[in-house]
Design an enzyme around this catalytic site. Structure first.
Site, short mmCIF file in Angstrom:
data_model
loop_
_atom_site.label_atom_id
_atom_site.label_comp_id
_atom_site.label_asym_id
_atom_site.label_seq_id
_atom_site.Cartn_x
_atom_site.Cartn_y
_atom_site.Cartn_z
N TYR A 1 0.85 -1.21 0.00
CA TYR A 1 0.00 0.00 0.00
C TYR A 1 0.88 1.25 0.00
O TYR A 1 1.14 1.84 1.05
CB TYR A 1 -0.90 0.00 1.24
CG TYR A 1 -1.70 -1.26 1.43
CD1 TYR A 1 -2.70 -1.62 0.52
CD2 TYR A 1 -1.47 -2.09 2.53
CE1 TYR A 1 -3.44 -2.79 0.70
CE2 TYR A 1 -2.21 -3.25 2.72
CZ TYR A 1 -3.18 -3.60 1.81
OH TYR A 1 -3.91 -4.74 1.99
N ASP B 1 -12.79 -5.24 2.83
CA ASP B 1 -13.03 -5.49 1.40
C ASP B 1 -13.76 -6.78 1.04
O ASP B 1 -14.79 -6.76 0.40
CB ASP B 1 -11.69 -5.48 0.65
CG ASP B 1 -10.88 -4.23 0.95
OD1 ASP B 1 -11.33 -3.40 1.75
OD2 ASP B 1 -9.79 -4.09 0.37
N GLU C 1 -0.15 -7.35 9.06
CA GLU C 1 -1.44 -6.71 8.73
C GLU C 1 -2.58 -7.43 9.46
O GLU C 1 -3.45 -6.81 10.04
CB GLU C 1 -1.61 -6.79 7.21
CG GLU C 1 -2.73 -5.97 6.64
CD GLU C 1 -2.78 -6.06 5.12
OE1 GLU C 1 -1.92 -6.73 4.51
OE2 GLU C 1 -3.70 -5.46 4.53
N ASP D 1 -6.72 4.43 7.56
CA ASP D 1 -5.39 4.09 8.08
C ASP D 1 -4.76 5.33 8.72
O ASP D 1 -4.16 5.26 9.80
CB ASP D 1 -4.45 3.60 6.96
CG ASP D 1 -4.94 2.29 6.34
OD1 ASP D 1 -6.02 2.30 5.74
OD2 ASP D 1 -4.24 1.27 6.47
N GLY E 1 -13.92 -0.82 4.22
CA GLY E 1 -12.63 -1.10 4.85
C GLY E 1 -12.41 -2.60 5.02
O GLY E 1 -11.31 -3.06 5.23
N TYR F 1 -7.54 -12.69 4.78
CA TYR F 1 -7.91 -11.28 4.81
C TYR F 1 -9.08 -11.00 5.75
O TYR F 1 -9.00 -11.29 6.93
CB TYR F 1 -8.23 -10.91 3.36
CG TYR F 1 -7.92 -9.50 2.95
CD1 TYR F 1 -6.87 -8.78 3.48
CD2 TYR F 1 -8.69 -8.89 1.95
CE1 TYR F 1 -6.60 -7.49 3.04
CE2 TYR F 1 -8.43 -7.60 1.51
CZ TYR F 1 -7.38 -6.90 2.07
OH TYR F 1 -7.12 -5.63 1.63
N TRP F 2 -10.20 -10.51 5.23
CA TRP F 2 -11.31 -10.14 6.11
C TRP F 2 -12.30 -11.29 6.32
O TRP F 2 -13.45 -11.07 6.68
CB TRP F 2 -12.03 -8.90 5.55
CG TRP F 2 -11.15 -7.68 5.64
CD1 TRP F 2 -10.42 -7.13 4.63
CD2 TRP F 2 -10.90 -6.88 6.80
NE1 TRP F 2 -9.72 -6.03 5.08
CE2 TRP F 2 -10.00 -5.85 6.41
CE3 TRP F 2 -11.32 -6.92 8.12
CZ2 TRP F 2 -9.53 -4.87 7.29
CZ3 TRP F 2 -10.85 -5.95 8.99
CH2 TRP F 2 -9.97 -4.94 8.58
C1 2M8 Z 1 -7.17 -2.86 2.33
O1 2M8 Z 1 -7.88 -2.33 1.24
C2 2M8 Z 1 -7.26 -1.86 0.03
C3 2M8 Z 1 -8.31 -1.12 -0.74
O2 2M8 Z 1 -8.76 -0.04 0.02
C4 2M8 Z 1 -6.70 -2.99 -0.83
O3 2M8 Z 1 -6.90 -4.17 -0.51
O4 2M8 Z 1 -6.04 -2.69 -1.81
C5 2M8 Z 1 -8.17 -2.90 3.51
O5 2M8 Z 1 -7.68 -3.69 4.53
C6 2M8 Z 1 -8.47 -1.51 4.00
O6 2M8 Z 1 -9.28 -1.54 5.15
C7 2M8 Z 1 -7.19 -0.73 4.30
O7 2M8 Z 1 -7.52 0.58 4.59
C8 2M8 Z 1 -6.23 -0.78 3.11
C9 2M8 Z 1 -4.88 -0.18 3.44
O8 2M8 Z 1 -4.39 -0.70 4.63
O9 2M8 Z 1 -6.03 -2.11 2.67
#
Ligand code: 2M8
Length: 725
Positions: free
Chosen positions: A37, A172, A409, A44, A170, A365-366
């Site tokens: 990211y 996803d 994460e 965040d 958030g 992940y989620w």
């Molecule tokens: C994750 O989401 C992003 C898109 O927003 C991704 O997967 O590319 C999620 O965990 C999100 O909640 C979080 O804000 C972001 C950056 O940590 O990653």
């Protein structure tokens, strides 16, 4: 009790977390992670600011400011602000979003955490003036961001706002979105060409959303850009419109904090108060499923609730929007094998998805792992409703997961293994927040150096002195005292901030009627306590009562250490004798054992109070004495008839709380300072371990301790002297 500063505690780990944040800091904002990211993410940044607030308030403010520099004219705070120098490693980036005017942001938003973060920055600021200016500057921007949500995301004025993309939640690939996403028919040939970049950073595909998910994510973005981000048109055409529980709960809590911010900076807060009232009522009434006894998101396309068992369902606790009955039902579910119960021992609390469901996946992940940000919010929520033990157990997991498995994460809810990106931003910043909040290294150091604000009482203050003749006491004096304390706590406990309003308590009718039985103590016949059990219960209850009364009477608001001789200079007259908390603890309950770091016992020579000593001493009293700080026991009423079981429970809860943390990976055990202070009672390392063993939850960590008693390294934790509000 006494003061002593002696330990390293989590110092090294805090440094490690700060190093991660330094490396992810770009000069304007903090990247969530080094590779996966590379840009600025909306919520965040809120979580980062919460950690920074403790040690770098400039950065905390900068983090929020830089995000809001990219707020849209309609008030929307974008999900991502792109760094033009870091393009090419993430998908989708500005070329794909195609925001009018060539803006370097995405075209969706995220849970509005920022009012919460801003208030937190202010509350922890050393430079209050600067923080006040910051709030003043942020208030209209925060207002505009909430107004955007109410205006554009709640056209029917229900009090609940909708999200129009899973990324806005958030969470996803949360199982909650499976059904609405399945209803979106994607024709691959009509989908714009795209290339996922998230799998190029070493995170296995099984820990990330599926290709099918991404097709739908892209489909939605394509629809938004096709409509030039016109909200009315998107509302008309978008196949994914959901009123999400987590999003609305954060909005509700953010409204609550925005009201406070508005008041601090002298603004009219009626509009926010209306939002707050409307949204909390709508959460309580419209999102609640009485059949499933949980809060569920609402799919605006079908008009139906989306029954899923994710941790998001508990978020109305953080919002303080759930009723007491709803909170009780949520608690029962949250503290069950579905989400890793207290003392279960074979899991980490709380996973993001019900472990009993077929789709539960501890790695993906989620869809199952433990996330620190969700736990951080839920642990606060639980505390607001009085579920302190669970809240504390979550705190322990949030602290031990990064320490044991790295600042990842997300974490496997069964093994604890870290997944997703490493060096993750909010795991690091919230870890710092937790350590500062609960183990409070800095304040400790300040007090030890004598620089803390503390004063001394000149004379011993008898708290139950009354004039006139005192009638003969009622027999059930102790229960009477404790039940009036319980009543006081219920009335003056503020749910939304988890604080006791000691000021209001002092002025109240209830407090006056509590003082009545305390006055009787003066003529109480201590010889009427016959059995050991009666004595134990009476003295423990009395100790706890005098500490609470001392806090109220002396007007303490942050720590008992505001009065450096608190435990020796407040007292009750009991049966004609003076008893301070130290007399009760060390003289009576510890059978006149010498208080730690003092030269002599409290009852000297032929002190007549010696006859009231409880002998032999019972080590478990240390887990029942409420010393008015967060590291010691929660207040309870002890009964002679049940005292043995009650002390067992208190001891077991303490030993399985964040005051005892075994870290097999580091061959280390972190122990409450209590074990260090009371070496005389607990003995040295091996004796302490033997004492702990029968109480520890029987899991692999307990086994580890049993096998490594000779080699395991012991570190003592900082003792948190903040008031146990
Ligand atoms: C994750 O989401 C992003 C898109 O927003 C991704 O997967 O590319 C999620 O965990 C999100 O909640 C979080 O804000 C972001 C950056 O940590 O990653």
């Amino acid at each position: 009790m006494f003061e002593f500063f002696s330990t390293k505690g989590f110092k090294g780990y805090v440094k490690q977390a700060q190093k991660i944040l330094d490396a992810n800091w770009t000069g304007r904002y903090t990247k969530p992670s080094p590779g996966l990211y590379p840009h600025q993410w909306n919520w965040d940044s809120g979580f980062m600011a919460i950690g920074y607030a403790h040690y770098n308030e400039e950065r905390a403010m900068q983090e929020i400011r830089s995000l809001f520099e990219h707020q849209w004219e309609n008030g929307m705070v974008p999900q991502i602000v792109f760094n033009p120098e870091a393009l090419g490693n993430y998908f989708p980036e500005p070329d794909f979003w195609q925001i009018p005017g060539g803006r370097l942001t995405s075209g969706i938003t995220m849970p509005p955490l920022h009012a919460i973060a801003c208030l937190h920055i202010y509350q922890h600021a050393k430079n209050r003036r600067q923080a006040h200016d910051f709030l003043k500057d942020m208030y209209p921007k925060l207002m505009a961001s909430h107004r955007y949500l109410y205006l554009h995301r709640d056209p029917a004025k229900t009090g609940l706002v909708y999200i129009r993309h899973p990324w806005e939640s958030g969470l996803d690939n949360s199982p909650s979105w499976d059904r609405p996403l399945k209803n979106i028919q994607v024709d691959k040939t009509g989908l714009p060409a795209y290339e996922r970049k998230d799998l190029a950073h070493g995170v296995p595909a099984e820990q990330r959303p599926s290709d099918k998910d991404y097709d739908r994510y892209v489909y939605l973005v394509d629809l938004f850009r096709g409509n030039h981000y016109d909200e009315t048109e998107i509302f008309r055409q978008c196949p994914f419109l959901v009123q999400d529980v987590l999003f609305n709960s954060i909005l509700c809590r953010a409204n609550r904090d925005l009201v406070e911010i508005g008041k601090i900076v002298g603004q009219d807060v009626r509009e926010v108060e209306e939002w707050l009232a409307q949204t909390s009522q709508a959460i309580r009434e419209r999102m609640w499923s009485s059949e499933r006894k949980q809060f569920d998101p609402i799919d605006l396309i079908t008009g139906e609730q989306l029954p899923t068992a994710t941790a998001a369902s508990f978020m109305p606790l953080f919002a303080v929007a759930a009723s007491q009955e709803q909170a009780q039902l949520l608690y029962e579910r949250l503290n069950s094998v579905s989400f890793c119960a207290l003392h279960q021992g074979d899991c980490f609390t709380i996973p993001n998805y019900d472990m009993a469901q077929n789709e539960f996946d501890p790695k993906n992940y989620w869809r199952g792992p433990v996330w620190i940000n969700i736990n951080w919010m839920l642990s606060q929520g639980l505390k607001s409703y009085g579920y302190r033990e669970k809240s504390d157990a979550m705190k322990k997991d949030m602290i031990q997961l990064p320490v044991r498995f790295g600042f990842h994460e997300y974490f496997d809810s069964i093994t604890g293994k870290g997944y997703g990106s490493d060096s993750f931003g909010w795991t690091s910043s919230l870890f710092i927040d937790l350590v500062y909040e609960y183990y409070d290294e800095d304040k400790q150091a300040l007090n030890w150096l004598g620089r803390g604000k503390s004063r001394k009482l000149k004379d011993v203050k008898i708290l139950n002195e009354v004039s006139g003749v005192i009638p003969v006491p009622a027999e059930d004096l102790a229960p009477k005292l404790m039940s009036s304390i319980g009543e006081l706590k219920d009335i003056f406990y503020s749910m939304d901030r988890g604080r006791v309003d000691y000021e209001a308590m002092k002025r109240s009718e209830e407090y006056r009627s509590y003082l009545e039985p305390v006055a009787y103590l003066k003529v109480f016949d201590l010889k009427s306590l016959m059995t050991r059990e009666e004595k134990l219960a009476f003295w423990i209850n009395l100790y706890n009562t005098i500490v609470v009364q001392g806090i109220v009477e002396l007007g303490l608001n942050s720590s008992v250490r505001e009065i450096s001789n608190f435990f020796t200079h407040i007292a009750y007259n009991i049966g004609g004798y003076t008893f301070t908390p130290d007399d009760i603890e060390h003289g009576v309950l510890r059978s006149n054992a010498r208080p730690p770091y003092r030269m002599s016992p409290v009852f000297k020579g032929r002190d007549p109070r010696r006859v009231y000593m409880v002998e032999p001493m019972d080590n478990r009293i240390h887990f029942a004495l409420v010393c008015g700080s967060r590291s010691c026991a929660p207040i309870r009423f002890y009964e002679a008839g049940a005292i043995d079981n009650q002390l067992e429970t208190a001891t077991r809860n303490f030993i399985n709380s964040s005051e005892v943390v075994i870290l097999p990976e580091k061959n280390k055990i972190l122990l409450s300072e209590i074990f260090n202070w009371y070496k005389k009672d607990f003995g040295h390392r091996r004796d302490i371990f033997q004492f702990l063993r029968p109480y520890l939850d029987q899991d692999e960590k307990a086994e580890y301790l049993a096998e490594h008693m000779d080699t395991i390294e012991v570190e003592y934790l900082f003792y948190d002297w903040n008031l146990n509000h």
